[in-house]
Design a protein around this motif. Structure first.
Motif, PDB file in Angstrom:
ATOM      1  N   LEU A   8       7.796   5.517  44.618  1.00 28.00           N
ATOM      2  CA  LEU A   8       8.697   6.374  43.844  1.00 28.00           C
ATOM      3  C   LEU A   8       8.367   6.250  42.363  1.00 28.00           C
ATOM      4  O   LEU A   8       8.249   7.258  41.658  1.00 28.00           O
ATOM      5  CB  LEU A   8      10.157   5.991  44.096  1.00 28.00           C
ATOM      6  CG  LEU A   8      11.200   6.491  43.093  1.00 28.00           C
ATOM      7  CD1 LEU A   8      11.286   8.011  43.120  1.00 28.00           C
ATOM      8  CD2 LEU A   8      12.556   5.869  43.369  1.00 28.00           C
ATOM      9  N   THR A  10      14.367  10.004  42.711  1.00 32.57           N
ATOM     10  CA  THR A  10      13.513  10.773  41.801  1.00 32.57           C
ATOM     11  C   THR A  10      14.366  11.510  40.782  1.00 32.57           C
ATOM     12  O   THR A  10      14.068  11.499  39.582  1.00 32.57           O
ATOM     13  CB  THR A  10      12.645  11.777  42.599  1.00 32.57           C
ATOM     14  OG1 THR A  10      11.829  11.050  43.510  1.00 32.57           O
ATOM     15  CG2 THR A  10      11.792  12.620  41.678  1.00 32.57           C
ATOM     16  N   ARG A  11      15.425  12.139  41.255  1.00 29.28           N
ATOM     17  CA  ARG A  11      16.327  12.871  40.357  1.00 29.28           C
ATOM     18  C   ARG A  11      16.950  11.935  39.328  1.00 29.28           C
ATOM     19  O   ARG A  11      17.001  12.257  38.134  1.00 29.28           O
ATOM     20  CB  ARG A  11      17.401  13.567  41.192  1.00 29.28           C
ATOM     21  CG  ARG A  11      18.376  14.377  40.395  1.00 29.28           C
ATOM     22  CD  ARG A  11      19.318  15.114  41.310  1.00 29.28           C
ATOM     23  NE  ARG A  11      20.418  15.714  40.590  1.00 29.28           N
ATOM     24  CZ  ARG A  11      21.450  16.308  41.173  1.00 29.28           C
ATOM     25  NH1 ARG A  11      21.509  16.399  42.493  1.00 29.28           N
ATOM     26  NH2 ARG A  11      22.415  16.806  40.443  1.00 29.28           N
ATOM     27  N   ARG A  15       5.286   8.121  41.527  1.00 30.94           N
ATOM     28  CA  ARG A  15       5.503   9.579  41.592  1.00 30.94           C
ATOM     29  C   ARG A  15       6.148  10.124  40.326  1.00 30.94           C
ATOM     30  O   ARG A  15       5.866  11.242  39.917  1.00 30.94           O
ATOM     31  CB  ARG A  15       6.371   9.947  42.795  1.00 30.94           C
ATOM     32  CG  ARG A  15       5.618  10.130  44.073  1.00 30.94           C
ATOM     33  CD  ARG A  15       6.428  10.881  45.128  1.00 30.94           C
ATOM     34  NE  ARG A  15       7.792  10.434  45.294  1.00 30.94           N
ATOM     35  CZ  ARG A  15       8.186   9.450  46.102  1.00 30.94           C
ATOM     36  NH1 ARG A  15       7.305   8.792  46.825  1.00 30.94           N
ATOM     37  NH2 ARG A  15       9.451   9.121  46.214  1.00 30.94           N
ATOM     38  N   VAL A  16       7.047   9.353  39.719  1.00 30.84           N
ATOM     39  CA  VAL A  16       7.721   9.848  38.511  1.00 30.84           C
ATOM     40  C   VAL A  16       6.961   9.485  37.236  1.00 30.84           C
ATOM     41  O   VAL A  16       7.434   9.787  36.147  1.00 30.84           O
ATOM     42  CB  VAL A  16       9.204   9.414  38.425  1.00 30.84           C
ATOM     43  CG1 VAL A  16      10.010   9.978  39.579  1.00 30.84           C
ATOM     44  CG2 VAL A  16       9.349   7.912  38.345  1.00 30.84           C
ATOM     45  N   GLY A  64      15.181  12.254  47.789  1.00 27.99           N
ATOM     46  CA  GLY A  64      14.853  12.754  46.455  1.00 27.99           C
ATOM     47  C   GLY A  64      15.877  12.392  45.388  1.00 27.99           C
ATOM     48  O   GLY A  64      15.711  12.764  44.230  1.00 27.99           O
ATOM     49  N   THR A  77      14.293  10.821  36.780  1.00 26.99           N
ATOM     50  CA  THR A  77      13.902  11.935  35.919  1.00 26.99           C
ATOM     51  C   THR A  77      14.981  12.226  34.891  1.00 26.99           C
ATOM     52  O   THR A  77      14.694  12.410  33.700  1.00 26.99           O
ATOM     53  CB  THR A  77      13.606  13.182  36.773  1.00 26.99           C
ATOM     54  OG1 THR A  77      12.543  12.871  37.687  1.00 26.99           O
ATOM     55  CG2 THR A  77      13.207  14.369  35.912  1.00 26.99           C
TER      56      THR A  77
END
Length: 162
Positions: free
Chosen positions: A140, A109-110, A143-144, A106, A113
């Motif tokens: 990925l 993703t962090r 997903r974002v 993750g 974001t």
């Protein structure tokens, strides 16, 4: 398990930008690439790090116990000098690289974001990226919120920040 922290990139982080590029480009173990010192000197790669922290550059770095584990950054390009994810001079292109031992946790993703939040604060309307066919990182990106830009360029993805 170590605590993952993030911080904004600075002009002093050129080496981490170069390491990020190397990690991003070495995603496919079946397709070996040159050693980092040769790779980052190549003109197609150098444009992604030369003059790091020029206007329009921003990045977020992830660290575990102060050791680098990954980075997401973007930079602006011009019509005369640009990367594979170029759209226009107002849309920065993203690069992300993760230490293989920290993938799937993750952190990517962090990073993406947090970088999108940095971009919104800076008034950026969208971010682009280029992803190689078959690169599992495309999941990925989806997903974002990144979407494929067109059927004619299946490797170009865009995140609308509006």
């Amino acid at each position: 398990m170590p605590t993952i922290s993030t911080r904004l990139a600075s002009a002093a982080d050129l080496t981490l930008v170069q390491q990020t590029l190397y990690l991003a480009l070495s995603w496919d173990p079946a397709d070996p690439i040159p050693p980092i010192d040769r790779l980052i000197a190549h003109p197609e790669v150098a444009r992604y790090h030369e003059g790091w922290m020029r206007p329009g550059d921003a990045g977020v770095i992830a660290e575990a116990d102060e050791a680098f584990v990954g980075m997401a950054y973007y930079r602006l390009f011009t019509a005369d000098n640009h990367g594979h994810g170029y759209i226009d001079p107002d849309t920065p292109e993203l690069a992300i690289g993760m230490d293989p031992g920290h993938r799937g946790q993750g952190i990517g993703t962090r990073l993406m974001t947090e970088l999108a939040d940095v971009a919104r604060t800076a008034g950026v309307e969208r971010i682009s990226l280029s992803v190689s066919s078959g690169n599992p990182a495309a999941r990925l990106y989806e997903r974002v919120g990144y979407q494929y830009a067109s059927e004619h360029d299946p490797e170009l993805m865009v995140l609308d920040l509006g």
